[in-house]
Design a protein around this motif. Sequence first.
Motif, PDB file in Angstrom:
ATOM      1  N   ALA A   1     -55.757 -46.716 -35.989  1.00  0.00           N
ATOM      2  CA  ALA A   1     -54.944 -47.218 -34.875  1.00  0.00           C
ATOM      3  C   ALA A   1     -54.668 -48.714 -35.037  1.00  0.00           C
ATOM      4  CB  ALA A   1     -55.647 -46.952 -33.550  1.00  0.00           C
ATOM      5  N   ASP A   2     -55.648 -49.451 -35.560  1.00  0.00           N
ATOM      6  CA  ASP A   2     -55.454 -50.890 -35.799  1.00  0.00           C
ATOM      7  C   ASP A   2     -54.403 -51.126 -36.881  1.00  0.00           C
ATOM      8  OD1 ASP A   2     -57.324 -51.548 -33.882  1.00  0.00           O
ATOM      9  OD2 ASP A   2     -58.981 -51.698 -35.323  1.00  0.00           O
ATOM     10  N   ASP A   3     -54.453 -50.306 -37.946  1.00  0.00           N
ATOM     11  CA  ASP A   3     -53.450 -50.423 -39.012  1.00  0.00           C
ATOM     12  C   ASP A   3     -52.052 -50.148 -38.464  1.00  0.00           C
ATOM     13  OD1 ASP A   3     -55.402 -50.945 -40.962  1.00  0.00           O
ATOM     14  OD2 ASP A   3     -55.685 -48.800 -41.362  1.00  0.00           O
ATOM     15  N   VAL A   4     -51.933 -49.121 -37.636  1.00  0.00           N
ATOM     16  CA  VAL A   4     -50.626 -48.774 -37.061  1.00  0.00           C
ATOM     17  C   VAL A   4     -50.105 -49.933 -36.234  1.00  0.00           C
ATOM     18  CG1 VAL A   4     -49.447 -47.267 -35.418  1.00  0.00           C
ATOM     19  CG2 VAL A   4     -51.003 -46.275 -37.101  1.00  0.00           C
ATOM     20  N   ALA A   5     -50.951 -50.528 -35.399  1.00  0.00           N
ATOM     21  CA  ALA A   5     -50.525 -51.644 -34.559  1.00  0.00           C
ATOM     22  C   ALA A   5     -50.103 -52.836 -35.414  1.00  0.00           C
ATOM     23  CB  ALA A   5     -51.648 -52.044 -33.609  1.00  0.00           C
ATOM     24  N   ARG A   6     -50.862 -53.133 -36.458  1.00  0.00           N
ATOM     25  CA  ARG A   6     -50.561 -54.273 -37.329  1.00  0.00           C
ATOM     26  C   ARG A   6     -49.254 -54.060 -38.084  1.00  0.00           C
ATOM     27  NH1 ARG A   6     -51.528 -54.625 -42.551  1.00  0.00           N
ATOM     28  NH2 ARG A   6     -53.021 -52.925 -42.511  1.00  0.00           N
ATOM     29  N   ILE A   7     -49.073 -52.878 -38.652  1.00  0.00           N
ATOM     30  CA  ILE A   7     -47.881 -52.602 -39.453  1.00  0.00           C
ATOM     31  C   ILE A   7     -46.659 -52.439 -38.549  1.00  0.00           C
ATOM     32  CG2 ILE A   7     -46.830 -50.910 -41.003  1.00  0.00           C
ATOM     33  CD1 ILE A   7     -49.768 -50.518 -42.090  1.00  0.00           C
ATOM     34  N   ASP A   8     -46.850 -51.807 -37.410  1.00  0.00           N
ATOM     35  CA  ASP A   8     -45.736 -51.618 -36.475  1.00  0.00           C
ATOM     36  C   ASP A   8     -45.169 -52.971 -36.033  1.00  0.00           C
ATOM     37  OD1 ASP A   8     -44.065 -49.753 -35.141  1.00  0.00           O
ATOM     38  OD2 ASP A   8     -45.115 -50.154 -33.267  1.00  0.00           O
ATOM     39  N   ALA A   9     -46.028 -53.960 -35.876  1.00  0.00           N
ATOM     40  CA  ALA A   9     -45.581 -55.300 -35.483  1.00  0.00           C
ATOM     41  C   ALA A   9     -44.722 -55.939 -36.579  1.00  0.00           C
ATOM     42  CB  ALA A   9     -46.783 -56.187 -35.173  1.00  0.00           C
ATOM     43  N   GLU A  10     -44.874 -55.496 -37.821  1.00  0.00           N
ATOM     44  CA  GLU A  10     -44.116 -56.044 -38.948  1.00  0.00           C
ATOM     45  C   GLU A  10     -42.782 -55.337 -39.163  1.00  0.00           C
ATOM     46  OE1 GLU A  10     -45.072 -58.592 -40.985  1.00  0.00           O
ATOM     47  OE2 GLU A  10     -46.869 -58.909 -39.783  1.00  0.00           O
ATOM     48  N   LEU A  11     -42.529 -54.244 -38.470  1.00  0.00           N
ATOM     49  CA  LEU A  11     -41.344 -53.427 -38.747  1.00  0.00           C
ATOM     50  C   LEU A  11     -40.072 -53.906 -38.056  1.00  0.00           C
ATOM     51  CD1 LEU A  11     -42.806 -49.802 -38.789  1.00  0.00           C
ATOM     52  CD2 LEU A  11     -42.400 -51.355 -40.700  1.00  0.00           C
ATOM     53  N   GLY A  12     -40.164 -54.916 -37.220  1.00  0.00           N
ATOM     54  CA  GLY A  12     -38.959 -55.473 -36.586  1.00  0.00           C
ATOM     55  C   GLY A  12     -38.213 -54.436 -35.769  1.00  0.00           C
ATOM     56  N   ARG A  13     -36.932 -54.218 -36.119  1.00  0.00           N
ATOM     57  CA  ARG A  13     -36.111 -53.291 -35.331  1.00  0.00           C
ATOM     58  C   ARG A  13     -36.528 -51.834 -35.502  1.00  0.00           C
ATOM     59  NH1 ARG A  13     -30.517 -52.002 -38.153  1.00  0.00           N
ATOM     60  NH2 ARG A  13     -31.183 -52.011 -40.313  1.00  0.00           N
ATOM     61  N   PHE A  14     -37.404 -51.564 -36.459  1.00  0.00           N
ATOM     62  CA  PHE A  14     -37.897 -50.199 -36.668  1.00  0.00           C
ATOM     63  C   PHE A  14     -39.225 -49.961 -35.926  1.00  0.00           C
ATOM     64  CE2 PHE A  14     -35.486 -51.234 -40.570  1.00  0.00           C
ATOM     65  CZ  PHE A  14     -34.481 -50.293 -40.439  1.00  0.00           C
ATOM     66  N   LYS A  15     -39.614 -50.925 -35.108  1.00  0.00           N
ATOM     67  CA  LYS A  15     -40.876 -50.828 -34.388  1.00  0.00           C
ATOM     68  C   LYS A  15     -40.918 -49.549 -33.549  1.00  0.00           C
ATOM     69  CE  LYS A  15     -43.896 -53.467 -31.413  1.00  0.00           C
ATOM     70  NZ  LYS A  15     -44.141 -54.743 -30.779  1.00  0.00           N
ATOM     71  N   GLY A  16     -42.053 -48.864 -33.579  1.00  0.00           N
ATOM     72  CA  GLY A  16     -42.235 -47.640 -32.807  1.00  0.00           C
ATOM     73  C   GLY A  16     -42.006 -46.374 -33.609  1.00  0.00           C
ATOM     74  N   ARG A  17     -41.433 -46.506 -34.799  1.00  0.00           N
ATOM     75  CA  ARG A  17     -41.117 -45.319 -35.610  1.00  0.00           C
ATOM     76  C   ARG A  17     -42.364 -44.588 -36.096  1.00  0.00           C
ATOM     77  NH1 ARG A  17     -36.088 -45.323 -38.814  1.00  0.00           N
ATOM     78  NH2 ARG A  17     -34.480 -45.668 -37.274  1.00  0.00           N
ATOM     79  N   ILE A  18     -43.430 -45.334 -36.346  1.00  0.00           N
ATOM     80  CA  ILE A  18     -44.639 -44.716 -36.921  1.00  0.00           C
ATOM     81  C   ILE A  18     -45.137 -43.582 -36.021  1.00  0.00           C
ATOM     82  CG2 ILE A  18     -47.046 -45.112 -37.565  1.00  0.00           C
ATOM     83  CD1 ILE A  18     -46.224 -48.016 -38.261  1.00  0.00           C
TER      84      ILE A  18
END
Length: 170
Positions: A125-142
């Motif tokens: 869950a921590d990895d998802v939060a960290r990577i999701d923050a880096e996705l910009g306009r694609f945030k939330g896709r994971i």
Amino acid sequence: MPADLSALLPLVLAALLVLALVAFVLLRRSRKARVIADEAAAPLARDVLAEGAAPAPRNQALIDAPPAAAKEAPAPTAAPAPAPASAPAPSGDDLTRIKGVGPKLVALLGELGITSYAQIASWSADDVARIDAELGRFKGRIMRDQWIEQARLLAAGDEAAFAARFGNNG
């Protein structure tokens, strides 16, 4: 004569009120879009992201089509530059097989060092939060596109379960 007019005033006001009410009803009925409540029918609008709703169909032809504004690159005059470090390693997996991951996201994930299904399948869950923050306009896709579940099936080589759950993609 004025006494006769004052006797008709309440009648005239009542007639105007009835006329206004009739005009309102007629104008309201002539609207083009009306919502009709029917208890036996399915709801008129269903949120495709609602729990239990089927994923939206994809138009693969639009996804695979080159950008309309693509222009030819000028011929290089010097020696070609080495490939950027963000490019996925040759041994990396085809991350575009994951629904919701296209070429732009593959490049973005490559910049973050993510090139395989096994990496995505092991995210916490921590990895998802960290990577999701880096996705910009694609945030939330994971989470919305269930990348982790897809990656687990693809990493395990379970093509049948992947196709049954997420459809064929590649």
